[in-house]
Design a protein around this motif. Structure first.
Motif, PDB file in Angstrom:
ATOM      1  N   GLU A 121      45.560 -61.330  24.236  1.00 50.70           N
ATOM      2  CA  GLU A 121      45.311 -62.761  24.071  1.00 50.70           C
ATOM      3  C   GLU A 121      44.843 -63.056  22.644  1.00 50.70           C
ATOM      4  O   GLU A 121      44.189 -62.235  21.999  1.00 50.70           O
ATOM      5  N   GLU A 161      44.063 -66.651  19.685  1.00 53.04           N
ATOM      6  CA  GLU A 161      43.942 -68.083  19.432  1.00 53.04           C
ATOM      7  C   GLU A 161      44.351 -68.365  17.997  1.00 53.04           C
ATOM      8  O   GLU A 161      44.146 -67.522  17.113  1.00 53.04           O
ATOM      9  N   HIS A 170      44.040 -71.222  14.905  1.00 54.55           N
ATOM     10  CA  HIS A 170      43.340 -72.404  14.392  1.00 54.55           C
ATOM     11  C   HIS A 170      44.186 -72.975  13.252  1.00 54.55           C
ATOM     12  O   HIS A 170      44.318 -72.355  12.195  1.00 54.55           O
ATOM     13  N   ASP A 197      41.846 -78.738  18.556  1.00 54.54           N
ATOM     14  CA  ASP A 197      41.595 -77.614  19.460  1.00 54.54           C
ATOM     15  C   ASP A 197      42.436 -76.407  19.063  1.00 54.54           C
ATOM     16  O   ASP A 197      43.416 -76.518  18.346  1.00 54.54           O
ATOM     17  N   THR A 198      42.013 -75.240  19.539  1.00 49.12           N
ATOM     18  CA  THR A 198      42.754 -74.017  19.240  1.00 49.12           C
ATOM     19  C   THR A 198      44.007 -73.945  20.112  1.00 49.12           C
ATOM     20  O   THR A 198      44.080 -74.557  21.185  1.00 49.12           O
ATOM     21  N   ALA A 202      46.664 -71.440  22.122  1.00 46.37           N
ATOM     22  CA  ALA A 202      46.750 -70.112  22.717  1.00 46.37           C
ATOM     23  C   ALA A 202      47.976 -69.369  22.195  1.00 46.37           C
ATOM     24  O   ALA A 202      49.018 -69.958  21.908  1.00 46.37           O
ATOM     25  N   ILE A 212      53.669 -68.112  19.870  1.00 48.60           N
ATOM     26  CA  ILE A 212      53.000 -69.377  20.192  1.00 48.60           C
ATOM     27  C   ILE A 212      54.011 -70.328  20.823  1.00 48.60           C
ATOM     28  O   ILE A 212      55.105 -70.545  20.277  1.00 48.60           O
ATOM     29  N   SER A 216      42.741 -65.481  15.719  1.00 48.52           N
ATOM     30  CA  SER A 216      41.665 -64.684  16.306  1.00 48.52           C
ATOM     31  C   SER A 216      42.250 -63.961  17.513  1.00 48.52           C
ATOM     32  O   SER A 216      42.661 -64.598  18.490  1.00 48.52           O
ATOM     33  N   THR A 276      41.923 -61.067  20.573  1.00 52.51           N
ATOM     34  CA  THR A 276      40.955 -60.371  21.407  1.00 52.51           C
ATOM     35  C   THR A 276      41.208 -58.868  21.363  1.00 52.51           C
ATOM     36  O   THR A 276      42.294 -58.406  21.703  1.00 52.51           O
TER      37      THR A 276
END
Length: 426
Positions: free
Chosen positions: A276, A278, A280, A286-287, A289, A312, A328, A330
């Motif tokens: 996962e 994100e 920006h 908002d971010t 996914a 994306i 970012s 995970t």
């Protein structure tokens, strides 16, 4: 005069004593620094691997014509959605169409010649050779019969020897004719027939190849989209000459975008396909996914980093190709970790990490060993206890031993002169 003088002396002595408690209280209040603090907490924390990236389309085609010709017409405009195989533009092709027609005629003629060779000429030649052989065989049998009868008559003395010699000579000639007819038929069957067919087939194949080449040239004048997407560039206008090998129309599939980032090898080892993430993007509140779609199996030779692609979903069209973004991802996850806000961590000039805690109403520095961070919180491997009050705000520039109190971030500004806060003092 003496009494008033003693009164003034007593007042001069007592008045400063009356002021001393107030001065002490004011000094004590000024010594207290308001900070924000909280206790470390146990919980799950996942490492956030951050990097800069640039958005690129999942598919892109800069369509270049294979021929140089003027643009007859465009059928699409910039920003228009197109489908794979859709006709986008046409180039002038009158000369190519005429060449294709000429080659079509040559191909039709070759087909007719092939049909004649395979269905008429070659079978007729073989039939004639078989007929000649049969005739030669009959003549040979007749000559042999005549020779046999003349031999009988010669033995009986009924004919002279020269008559027998004549028929025997004729038999030899007939035998030679028969052998020649047999060889001709054999040659016709094994060599001539095959060669004739190959020649006819070769002429037909050559004509077909030239026709397909001419038709391909005509097709090159039709510019079609190889993918679904949007027209993002169309540099020419109708009537201008399109050069072979130069982009005429650019089509991008922006329904799915790729964020291409370069990450240190040690961090990339923690990632896997499907992780996962994100994104920006500037101008987007908002971010967005995303998921890891590709991890390069080799290091970039220039930066010794690993290229990572994030996939994306952009069917809403909020993100634009070429936008620089922050990603970012995970990474590792640690369960039941002792964690504190990242804002509590202080970094010394030598790189050592520490935090300020509250002990007996005063600030105290503790060196810490940190683990992973998710961008908001950070794992503490050693240095603080769960019962510690860790200063999370106001610790910057705070000396150890300074008396502190816990309050809101703006409590230190209360009661100060407005001029000192940047006001006009009115």
């Amino acid at each position: 005069a003496a009494a008033p003088t003693r009164l003034l002396a007593v007042a001069a002595f007592v008045f400063p004593l009356m002021l001393l408690p107030g001065c002490k209280k004011e000094a004590t209040e000024e010594a207290l620094v308001t900070v924000q603090a909280e206790q470390p907490e146990h919980g799950s924390i996942s490492e956030a691997i951050t990097a800069d990236a640039v958005l690129t389309p999942i598919a892109q085609a800069a369509i270049e014509p294979k021929i140089t010709a003027p643009v007859k017409r465009f059928l699409v405009q910039r920003g228009q959605r197109v489908k794979a195989g859709e006709l986008l533009a046409e180039l002038e092709n009158s000369d190519l169409t005429a060449s294709a027609m000429d080659n079509r005629g040559a191909y039709d003629a070759a087909q007719a010649a092939y049909a004649t060779a395979t269905k008429a000429q070659v079978p007729e030649d073989q039939l004639k050779a078989e007929s000649d052989l049969a005739q030669a065989k009959a003549n040979l049998a007749l000559s042999q019969s005549i020779v046999n009868s003349r031999k009988q008559l010669f033995q009986e003395g009924a004919i002279p020897g020269r008559d027998l010699d004549m028929v025997e000579a004729a038999l030899v000639a007939t035998q030679a004719a028969y052998e020649a007819a047999a060889k001709h038929l054999e040659s016709m069957r094994s060599v001539t027939h095959e060669a004739a067919l190959k020649q006819a087939q070769g002429e037909l194949t050559s004509a077909e190849g030239k026709l397909k080449g001419a038709q391909a040239q005509v097709s090159y004048s039709e510019i079609r989209s190889p993918i679904d997407g949007f027209v993002t560039d169309r540099p020419l206008f109708a009537g201008e000459t399109a050069a072979a090998g130069a982009p005429l129309i650019t089509v991008m599939d922006t329904t799915t975008l790729l964020a291409k980032a370069h990450i240190a090898q040690a961090l990339a080892q923690q990632l896997k396909i499907g992780s996962e993430a994100e994104v920006h993007a500037p101008g987007v509140d908002d971010t967005v996914a995303a998921k890891v779609a590709m991890i390069s199996p080799a290091l970039d030779p220039g930066s010794t980093t690993v290229e990572v692609w994030l996939r994306i979903d952009n069917r809403g069209g909020r993100l634009k190709v070429g936008t620089p973004v922050k990603v970012s991802i995970t990474g590792r996850t640690v369960e039941n970790a002792l964690k504190i806000p990242l804002s509590a961590v202080l970094t010394a000039e030598d790189g050592t990490k520490s935090v300020m805690v509250i002990a007996d109403g005063a600030a105290k520095r503790k060196k810490v060993t940190l683990g992973i961070t998710d961008g908001d919180d950070v794992q503490v491997s050693s240095g603080v206890d769960p019962s510690d009050q860790v200063i999370t705000g106001g610790a910057y520039g705070l000396d150890p031993g300074t008396k502190v109190k816990i309050g809101k971030a703006d409590d230190n500004n209360k009661g100060r002169d407005p001029v000192a806060k940047g006001g006009d003092g009115k």
